[in-house]
Design a protein around this motif. Structure first.
Motif, mmCIF file in Angstrom:
data_model
loop_
_atom_site.group_PDB
_atom_site.id
_atom_site.type_symbol
_atom_site.label_atom_id
_atom_site.label_comp_id
_atom_site.label_asym_id
_atom_site.label_seq_id
_atom_site.Cartn_x
_atom_site.Cartn_y
_atom_site.Cartn_z
ATOM 1 N N MET A 1 3.409 33.290 -24.368
ATOM 2 C CA MET A 1 3.481 32.870 -22.982
ATOM 3 C C MET A 1 4.463 33.808 -22.279
ATOM 4 O O MET A 1 5.568 34.047 -22.770
ATOM 5 C CB MET A 1 3.949 31.422 -22.925
ATOM 6 N N SER A 2 4.060 34.272 -21.142
ATOM 7 C CA SER A 2 4.942 35.156 -20.377
ATOM 8 C C SER A 2 6.026 34.340 -19.663
ATOM 9 O O SER A 2 5.915 33.119 -19.520
ATOM 10 C CB SER A 2 4.137 35.942 -19.344
ATOM 11 N N MET A 3 7.038 35.026 -19.224
ATOM 12 C CA MET A 3 8.133 34.358 -18.504
ATOM 13 C C MET A 3 7.616 33.734 -17.204
ATOM 14 O O MET A 3 8.006 32.625 -16.850
ATOM 15 C CB MET A 3 9.250 35.358 -18.206
ATOM 16 N N ASP A 4 6.710 34.431 -16.516
ATOM 17 C CA ASP A 4 6.144 33.872 -15.274
ATOM 18 C C ASP A 4 5.338 32.609 -15.550
ATOM 19 O O ASP A 4 5.414 31.642 -14.788
ATOM 20 C CB ASP A 4 5.266 34.906 -14.578
ATOM 21 N N GLU A 5 4.565 32.602 -16.635
ATOM 22 C CA GLU A 5 3.800 31.407 -16.995
ATOM 23 C C GLU A 5 4.729 30.253 -17.339
ATOM 24 O O GLU A 5 4.480 29.107 -16.960
ATOM 25 C CB GLU A 5 2.883 31.702 -18.184
ATOM 26 N N ALA A 6 5.815 30.548 -18.048
ATOM 27 C CA ALA A 6 6.783 29.510 -18.407
ATOM 28 C C ALA A 6 7.446 28.936 -17.157
ATOM 29 O O ALA A 6 7.601 27.719 -17.038
ATOM 30 C CB ALA A 6 7.832 30.075 -19.360
ATOM 31 N N ARG A 7 7.816 29.790 -16.240
ATOM 32 C CA ARG A 7 8.427 29.319 -14.980
ATOM 33 C C ARG A 7 7.464 28.428 -14.205
ATOM 34 O O ARG A 7 7.850 27.395 -13.668
ATOM 35 C CB ARG A 7 8.839 30.511 -14.114
ATOM 36 N N ARG A 8 6.205 28.842 -14.162
ATOM 37 C CA ARG A 8 5.191 28.066 -13.446
ATOM 38 C C ARG A 8 4.983 26.711 -14.112
ATOM 39 O O ARG A 8 4.868 25.685 -13.439
ATOM 40 C CB ARG A 8 3.881 28.848 -13.395
ATOM 41 N N LEU A 9 4.955 26.686 -15.432
ATOM 42 C CA LEU A 9 4.767 25.435 -16.164
ATOM 43 C C LEU A 9 5.919 24.468 -15.896
ATOM 44 O O LEU A 9 5.707 23.285 -15.624
ATOM 45 C CB LEU A 9 4.660 25.716 -17.663
ATOM 46 N N VAL A 10 7.146 24.970 -15.943
ATOM 47 C CA VAL A 10 8.309 24.115 -15.670
ATOM 48 C C VAL A 10 8.264 23.607 -14.232
ATOM 49 O O VAL A 10 8.490 22.427 -13.982
ATOM 50 C CB VAL A 10 9.628 24.873 -15.955
ATOM 51 N N ALA A 11 7.949 24.475 -13.299
ATOM 52 C CA ALA A 11 7.885 24.060 -11.893
ATOM 53 C C ALA A 11 6.787 23.023 -11.677
ATOM 54 O O ALA A 11 6.976 22.049 -10.939
ATOM 55 C CB ALA A 11 7.641 25.269 -11.004
ATOM 56 N N ASP A 12 5.657 23.202 -12.334
ATOM 57 C CA ASP A 12 4.530 22.266 -12.158
ATOM 58 C C ASP A 12 4.790 20.907 -12.786
ATOM 59 O O ASP A 12 4.188 19.913 -12.388
ATOM 60 C CB ASP A 12 3.252 22.852 -12.753
ATOM 61 N N THR A 13 5.666 20.827 -13.785
ATOM 62 C CA THR A 13 5.941 19.549 -14.440
ATOM 63 C C THR A 13 7.251 18.923 -13.986
ATOM 64 O O THR A 13 7.692 17.930 -14.550
ATOM 65 C CB THR A 13 5.955 19.704 -15.980
ATOM 66 N N THR A 14 7.867 19.493 -12.975
ATOM 67 C CA THR A 14 9.090 18.923 -12.412
ATOM 68 C C THR A 14 8.713 18.140 -11.167
ATOM 69 O O THR A 14 8.419 18.709 -10.125
ATOM 70 C CB THR A 14 10.103 20.034 -12.081
ATOM 71 N N LEU A 15 8.691 16.818 -11.301
ATOM 72 C CA LEU A 15 8.256 15.973 -10.199
ATOM 73 C C LEU A 15 9.418 15.513 -9.324
ATOM 74 O O LEU A 15 9.304 15.429 -8.114
ATOM 75 C CB LEU A 15 7.516 14.749 -10.742
ATOM 76 N N HIS A 16 10.536 15.182 -9.943
ATOM 77 C CA HIS A 16 11.703 14.660 -9.214
ATOM 78 C C HIS A 16 12.946 15.401 -9.704
ATOM 79 O O HIS A 16 13.189 15.481 -10.897
ATOM 80 C CB HIS A 16 11.890 13.167 -9.472
#
Length: 42
Positions: A1-16
């Protein structure tokens, strides 16, 4: 997983707030196992 994909995944699963949902859920489960309840900090 690339760093950009990891950042996107964390951002997408951060709801609050700043805590990703999978990490928040793991904290709640661990608190319930060790203490019997969550202290409301996650």
């Amino acid at each position: 997983m690339s760093m950009d994909e990891a950042r996107r995944l964390v951002a997408d699963t951060t709801l609050h707030g700043n805590v990703p949902e999978p990490l928040r859920l793991a904290h709640l489960v661990a608190g319930g196992i060790t203490d019997g309840s969550s202290r409301g900090r996650a």
